[in-house]
Scaffold this active site. Structure first.
Site, short mmCIF file in Angstrom:
data_model
loop_
_atom_site.label_atom_id
_atom_site.label_comp_id
_atom_site.label_asym_id
_atom_site.label_seq_id
_atom_site.Cartn_x
_atom_site.Cartn_y
_atom_site.Cartn_z
N THR A 25 0.72 -1.28 -0.05
CA THR A 25 0.10 -0.19 -0.15
C THR A 25 0.91 1.43 0.01
O THR A 25 0.60 2.32 -0.63
CB THR A 25 -0.95 -0.06 1.15
OG1 THR A 25 -1.63 -1.14 1.12
CG2 THR A 25 -1.96 1.35 1.21
N ASP A 102 0.33 -6.81 4.51
CA ASP A 102 -0.62 -8.28 4.68
C ASP A 102 0.18 -9.41 5.02
O ASP A 102 -0.37 -10.39 5.91
CB ASP A 102 -1.56 -8.52 3.43
CG ASP A 102 -2.60 -7.47 3.35
OD1 ASP A 102 -2.94 -7.00 4.17
OD2 ASP A 102 -3.20 -7.30 2.26
N1 ASP Z 1 -2.72 -5.25 0.36
C1 ASP Z 1 -1.69 -4.38 0.85
C2 ASP Z 1 -0.30 -5.37 1.06
O1 ASP Z 1 -0.23 -5.95 1.84
C3 ASP Z 1 -1.84 -3.99 2.26
C4 ASP Z 1 -0.93 -2.98 2.69
O2 ASP Z 1 0.24 -3.04 2.20
O3 ASP Z 1 -0.72 -2.66 3.84
O4 ASP Z 1 0.40 -5.49 -0.14
#
Ligand code: ASP
Length: 352
Positions: A25, A102
């Site tokens: 993210t 994640d």
């Molecule tokens: N879906 C994202 C990932 O893990 C969530 C994040 O970065 O916090 O890449």
């Protein structure tokens, strides 16, 4: 994998860091058409943090050619990351890995096993909001992670281990678990104290931080992914258990049990596990509770597991248990020794 960018002018006395960008993210933008978050170019991410140029540090960066959402993380990429750190180990004082939150705890755990005798900081961080958004948590996470990776005392790195920095807290990587999908404080380390806390000062908990090894770094190059996780639940059926235990080629299973390592006493369940163990399957018992540990033998409902040869995993997280199995399976030549190795704390991942 990836290209290098230099962010500062090198002088010989300054500390140098390698910033590795895998995705997540922190470096995402909203797709104008779909509204979904997707990874974007690393250089644009750096444009959002001009503060990086103010550090009295030499920071090089290495970006994945195709940044990924960490849900696409894979053991093959853990091996690439370990190799990358090993390759550049002598050239840098520390490493910061930008990673989606994640699966960050899985990557941190795996790297802790792959990088044996690590004597320099490897700090994973990311964010809950993209770095380009006004209320992002990414800037503070990135800036403080860099400070931690460069921190030293008496000329020695302060945190010579794989760790996770998120929302003012530094955790041992293989003790960390993502527990909140929404709050900025997304991680916890229920069974091990914080390594540091950031306020006006960065307060290091030196008693909890690993001591630097005397031996040279050894980067391991293999993992055995033939593992699985089975989470118990009341009413679990023979069909579910048999399907898991019967997976072709499966070498080891993480069994997430109740409380301090308890499972149903139904005969079909214990028999199925016993048969699988006799066939050569390793079963590692960890608790589905967020905190605390497995004590096989405390209750009748766990002493049967001990009796048939299930290995107690103490207070390991699922993330640490899974990656430890992949590591130990790949690196222990004599398979009979694996249970003994699993019961040891290899990188501070469990209380023994
Ligand atoms: N879906 C994202 C990932 O893990 C969530 C994040 O970065 O916090 O890449």
């Amino acid at each position: 994998m990836g290209k290098k960018t230099q962010l500062a002018n090198p002088t010989s006395e300054r500390k140098s860091l390698l910033l590795i960008y895998t995705g997540g993210t922190i470096g995402m933008i909203k797709d104008a058409r779909t509204g979904q978050l997707k990874p974007f170019d690393f250089n644009r991410l750096l444009d959002e943090v001009p503060e990086l140029h103010k550090f009295d540090l030499d920071i090089d960066s290495h970006a994945f050619d195709t940044p990924i959402d960490s849900s696409d993380m894979h053991p093959a990429i853990w091996l690439q990351l370990a190799h990358l750190i090993g390759f550049h180990y002598d050239a840098y004082d520390g490493f910061v890995i930008l990673h989606g939150s994640d699966t960050m705890a899985f990557t941190a755990s795996a790297l802790s096993f792959l990088l044996e005798n690590l004597g320099k900081p490897v700090v994973l961080t990311g964010s809950q909001l993209p770095i380009g958004t006004i209320r992002t948590d990414g800037k503070e996470n990135l800036i403080t992670a860099i400070e931690i990776a460069a921190a030293s005392k008496n000329g020695k790195p302060l945190v010579p281990e794989v760790c996770v920095y998120f929302e003012y807290r530094l955790y041992r990587g293989n003790r960390t678990h993502k527990f909140n999908a929404e709050h900025f404080r997304a991680f916890q380390s229920p069974n091990y104290p914080l390594l540091a806390e950031a306020g006006i000062h960065l307060n290091y908990n030196e008693a909890a931080i690993a001591t630097a090894p005397t031996k040279k770094l050894r980067v391991h190059t293999t993992l055995d992914p033939r593992v699985a996780v089975l989470k118990l639940f009341p009413g679990i059926t023979p069909e579910v258990v048999d399907a898991m235990l019967g997976i072709k080629g499966l070498q080891a299973l993480v069994l997430e049990t109740f409380g301090s390592g308890n499972a149903t006493t139904e005969a079909w369940f214990v028999d199925a596990l016993e048969k699988a163990i006799k066939r050569g399957l390793l079963i590692l018992n960890i608790t589905q509770c967020a905190a605390g540990r497995v004590e096989q033998g405390r209750y009748q409902t766990s002493s049967q597991l001990k009796k048939i040869g299930v290995v107690g995993g103490s207070d390991m997280t699922t993330e640490a248990a899974l990656s430890k199995l992949m590591f130990v399976l790949a690196t222990t030549a004599d398979k009979r020794k694996i249970p003994v190795v699993l019961r040891k704390s290899l990188r501070g991942e469990m209380t023994v």
